[in-house]
Design an enzyme around this catalytic site. Structure first.
Site, short mmCIF file in Angstrom:
data_model
loop_
_atom_site.label_atom_id
_atom_site.label_comp_id
_atom_site.label_asym_id
_atom_site.label_seq_id
_atom_site.Cartn_x
_atom_site.Cartn_y
_atom_site.Cartn_z
N HIS A 145 4.71 10.87 7.11
CA HIS A 145 5.19 9.74 6.32
C HIS A 145 6.47 9.16 6.92
CE1 HIS A 145 6.33 7.54 2.56
NE2 HIS A 145 7.55 7.88 2.95
N GLU A 146 7.42 10.03 7.27
CA GLU A 146 8.69 9.56 7.81
C GLU A 146 8.51 8.95 9.20
OE1 GLU A 146 11.14 9.26 5.90
OE2 GLU A 146 10.30 10.47 4.28
N HIS A 149 7.32 5.39 8.92
CA HIS A 149 8.38 4.40 8.67
C HIS A 149 8.95 3.90 10.00
CE1 HIS A 149 8.76 4.25 4.38
NE2 HIS A 149 9.03 5.52 4.24
#
Length: 274
Positions: A145-146, A149
């Site tokens: 997820h990170e 980004h």
């Protein structure tokens, strides 16, 4: 007091210049999850990466000075091993990411947090690992997820949106003769109507790309669902949805359930070849 025509014309000229400088980009390919939204950028990726590298170095220096950097060798090795399986998958979304100067570190902190700065600067907090009793599959979901980004350049996009909004609000306030209170009200309106919803959209994109990165790296994408179930239990009362920069836990879990199932064939294929 009404603005003189020459001042109005100058402000309008600046507004036009700002619009011309705006660049529409496709930061990533869609992948199996189909994230293909185009983004408008006012700030260059080089600016963002340079600033991120500087800030990351400062964070590491401060943590090292306090004895909080990579203090637990086993945890550090575990996090880096997961990163080593996720990072090669980033090429599916943007081949240039494979050439980023990736860095992965663990910071001793009670916060249940992790992040990835532009250009691939990753930090995972020990609170995330210890408080959630996190599995490797769940940790891969967080890190995926990170990383997503960073791939989507959400930090650059948000900075561009805020810069554009601040400029437009300042110009509009000057043209309309609004005072400080009126300008502040316009900024609040922007956050409610545009800023917060855009941030929630970014979180959803990162969730979807994250589960695909995890699946391609050989981690069970369904762990993203159990992760957020744990997070929901750990957290307190959530803010009202329209006031939150993140989707509600229920919305997030529902969306992740769908997309984890969509990328499950990638996970099964990877398992067979490992």
């Amino acid at each position: 007091m009404a603005l003189k025509p020459i001042i109005k014309n100058s402000l309008l000229a600046l507004a036009v210049t700002g619009l011309v400088a705006c660049e529409t980009v496709q930061t990533t390919q869609g992948g199996a999850v189909g994230v293909d939204r185009k983004q408008s950028m006012l700030i260059s990726s080089q600016e963002m990466e340079a600033q991120s590298s500087k800030e990351y170095a400062q964070v590491l220096a401060e943590a090292k000075g306090k004895g909080l950097l990579n203090r637990n060798a086993a945890q550090t090795q575990r996090v880096k091993a997961i990163a080593n399986r996720l990072i090669p998958q980033t090429g599916v979304f943007r081949p240039d990411a494979l050439k980023w100067n990736w860095e992965v570190n663990v910071l001793s902190s009670d916060d249940t947090n992790a992040w990835c700065m532009p250009g691939g600067k990753i930090a995972v907090y020990t609170g995330l690992i210890e408080k959630l009793k996190i599995t490797d599959d769940e940790l891969a979901a967080v890190m995926g997820h990170e990383i997503a980004h960073a791939l989507r350049e959400h930090a650059r996009e948000r900075a561009s949106q805020q810069a554009g909004a601040n400029f437009a609000i300042s110009v509009g306030a000057a043209l309309l003769g609004l005072g400080d209170v009126g300008q502040q009200g316009a900024q609040y309106a922007y956050m409610g109507l545009m800023g917060l919803p855009n941030s929630r959209a970014n979180e959803t994109e990162a969730d979807r790309i994250g589960v695909e990165l995890a699946a391609r790296g050989g981690y069970d994408p369904k762990a993203a669902v159990t992760l957020w179930q744990k997070m929901a239990k750990l957290g307190g009362e959530e803010p009202m949805k329209f006031m939150s920069t993140h989707p509600s836990s229920a919305d997030r879990i529902a969306d992740l359930t769908v997309y984890a199932q969509r990328v499950d064939p990638l996970y099964q294929q990877t398992r067979k070849t490992r």
